[in-house]
Write a protein that holds these residues in place. Structure first.
Motif, mmCIF file in Angstrom:
data_model
loop_
_atom_site.group_PDB
_atom_site.id
_atom_site.type_symbol
_atom_site.label_atom_id
_atom_site.label_comp_id
_atom_site.label_asym_id
_atom_site.label_seq_id
_atom_site.Cartn_x
_atom_site.Cartn_y
_atom_site.Cartn_z
ATOM 1 N N LEU A 126 42.204 41.805 44.970
ATOM 2 C CA LEU A 126 43.068 42.345 43.743
ATOM 3 C C LEU A 126 41.916 43.306 43.178
ATOM 4 O O LEU A 126 41.248 42.936 42.038
ATOM 5 C CB LEU A 126 43.240 41.291 42.768
ATOM 6 N N ASN A 135 45.022 48.199 42.882
ATOM 7 C CA ASN A 135 46.187 47.472 43.459
ATOM 8 C C ASN A 135 47.006 46.792 42.378
ATOM 9 O O ASN A 135 48.123 46.696 42.702
ATOM 10 C CB ASN A 135 45.660 46.337 44.290
ATOM 11 N N ILE A 136 46.321 46.315 41.260
ATOM 12 C CA ILE A 136 47.153 45.482 40.220
ATOM 13 C C ILE A 136 47.980 46.801 39.530
ATOM 14 O O ILE A 136 49.128 46.426 39.178
ATOM 15 C CB ILE A 136 46.053 44.810 39.134
ATOM 16 N N HIS A 160 50.879 47.386 41.617
ATOM 17 C CA HIS A 160 51.923 46.438 41.485
ATOM 18 C C HIS A 160 52.879 46.653 39.988
ATOM 19 O O HIS A 160 53.940 46.265 39.969
ATOM 20 C CB HIS A 160 51.209 44.979 41.700
ATOM 21 N N LEU A 161 51.902 46.782 38.971
ATOM 22 C CA LEU A 161 52.480 46.591 37.597
ATOM 23 C C LEU A 161 53.579 47.762 37.292
ATOM 24 O O LEU A 161 54.343 47.632 36.687
ATOM 25 C CB LEU A 161 51.197 46.725 36.536
ATOM 26 N N THR A 198 48.395 36.933 35.106
ATOM 27 C CA THR A 198 47.211 37.718 34.547
ATOM 28 C C THR A 198 45.990 36.776 34.809
ATOM 29 O O THR A 198 44.982 37.359 35.298
ATOM 30 C CB THR A 198 47.274 37.420 32.951
ATOM 31 N N ALA A 255 45.184 37.841 38.278
ATOM 32 C CA ALA A 255 44.296 39.213 38.213
ATOM 33 C C ALA A 255 42.942 39.198 37.673
ATOM 34 O O ALA A 255 42.061 39.910 38.180
ATOM 35 C CB ALA A 255 45.252 40.234 37.299
ATOM 36 N N MET A 306 45.067 42.765 30.911
ATOM 37 C CA MET A 306 45.244 41.180 31.708
ATOM 38 C C MET A 306 44.432 40.243 30.909
ATOM 39 O O MET A 306 44.882 39.183 30.800
ATOM 40 C CB MET A 306 44.700 41.314 33.084
ATOM 41 N N TYR A 357 53.185 40.074 43.203
ATOM 42 C CA TYR A 357 52.069 39.987 44.444
ATOM 43 C C TYR A 357 52.635 40.210 45.641
ATOM 44 O O TYR A 357 51.986 40.301 46.841
ATOM 45 C CB TYR A 357 51.113 38.779 44.053
#
Length: 383
Positions: free
Chosen positions: A143, A147-148, A151-152, A200, A203, A226, A273
């Motif tokens: 993570l 990448n986060i 995804h978001l 969160t 993450a 997060m 995810y």
């Protein structure tokens, strides 16, 4: 396995995360039992110290911190779909510890009758845990902050968050404005917040682990976002759970909160995810079967919990003899007026005659006058 390495995860990472989650839940259960022992010990003595001045309570507190720390780190290694259902281990451990420290001497038949459901629930929980761990998702990505963010901003996550916000606002409206204090409504609010919490937490935990490995992630804005969301969701979760505990039975809260929170946590992991993208139908079905067995096991364990009854004695007045009677056993229901005047909220439910306490009653002038009046009217029929 090559696909798993492409995502930066591995079977070893999942194993580490699963073991950390199991270890953390066991530690939390042991710590809560130790702290409860500290409170009970103080309540049974004349020790005027506060509970936080005892070594036993602090020992439990340290174990709680270690257990929650292990749970927190486990999110960085294992998928949400594996870590979230493992909260059943905490319920299972608490049930076993309670049975060990109960120290009741009873016949095998009575023991089986009283704790049969709990024993069956433990077996179902153990079997379900094995199934969802063995057939759960076996890969997850490292993570990083990039990448986060990816995804978001994806449309599945945005749609999921929009639906969750709308549902939360509607339930909150009915809860606050319409006084809908149903247990399902309150725990659904807790579970919706819990899905944000696990997203969160995973993450933040993942970025912290990468930072300790040398790949610094703490200077990205997404880490601060997060972290703030994690703290806020945890605080509001605790608030709603506290309100639920004031209105409903704790055993129902434990079982339904586990079920709802686990379902939404697994859905959050699948949407945010993409934890089930590489899994086949057989693994998904076996994972769902294991989760269902855990749900049933936890429900049976908490259902068999002995409920405490508040003692609220009430007094009845025998209308014939005029003698007050104190009832010291009963259920929390309004007694029926079957030939007697009742005051209070309990009724004798054990089939035994109520305990009659002698009370010295002084004849008042009013009663004397009523007696004289009755002598003065011979035509009236007296009972």
């Amino acid at each position: 396995m090559d696909m798993s390495r492409a995502y930066g995860g591995s079977y070893t990472d999942n194993l580490i995360g699963t073991l950390l989650a199991i270890f953390g839940n066991v530690l939390v259960s042991i710590s809560l039992s130790i702290q409860k022992y500290s409170h009970v010990t103080l309540a049974g003595t004349k020790d005027l110290r506060a509970f936080y001045h005892t070594k036993t309570w602090w020992c439990g507190f340290v174990l709680t911190c270690l257990g929650e720390g292990a749970n927190f780190i486990s999110y960085a290694f294992a998928p949400l779909a594996l870590v979230a259902p493992l909260n059943a281990v905490s319920v299972l451990t608490s049930s076993i510890l309670g049975l060990i420290f109960l120290r009741e001497k009873s016949k095998p038949k009575d023991f089986a009758k009283r704790y049969g459901l709990s024993f069956l629930g433990c077996l179902l929980t153990i079997g379900g845990t094995y199934l969802f761990v063995a057939f759960g998702p076996n890969s997850h990505e490292k993570l990083k902050a990039e990448n986060i963010v990816n995804h978001l901003v994806g449309w599945p996550v945005l749609l999921y968050l929009l639906l969750e916000i709308i549902t939360f606002c509607l339930l909150l409206y009915f809860y606050k404005r319409r006084n809908a204090n149903s247990l399902i409504i309150i725990l659904t609010l807790v579970a919706l917040l819990g899905s944000v919490t696990v997203i969160t937490v995973k993450a933040v935990s993942g970025m912290l682990v990468l930072t300790f490995e040398g790949n610094v992630q703490l200077d990205y804005p997404i880490f601060s976002v997060m972290f703030v969301c994690m703290v806020a969701s945890v605080v509001f979760q605790a608030s709603f759970l506290s309100q639920a505990c004031k209105l409903h039975d704790s055993s129902l809260i434990a079982s339904f909160n586990y079920i709802l929170s686990t379902v939404l946590a697994v859905v959050a992991g699948a949407v945010f995810y993409l934890e089930f993208n590489k899994e086949d139908i057989l693994h998904i079905c076996m994972f769902l079967l294991g989760s269902a067995l855990c749900f049933l096991g936890v429900f049976l364990i908490t259902k068999n919990k002995k409920k405490t009854k508040n003692f609220e004695p009430y007094v009845t007045m025998d209308m014939v003899n005029g003698v007050p009677t104190i009832h010291d056993k009963g259920l929390v229901v309004q007694p029926d007026s079957n030939g007697s005047f009742s005051y209070g909220a309990l009724v004798n439910n054990d089939g035994a005659a109520p305990a009659t306490h002698s009370v010295n009653l002084e004849l008042t002038p009013a009663r004397s006058r009523s007696t004289e009046a009755s002598h003065g009217q011979p035509d009236l029929k007296r009972d």
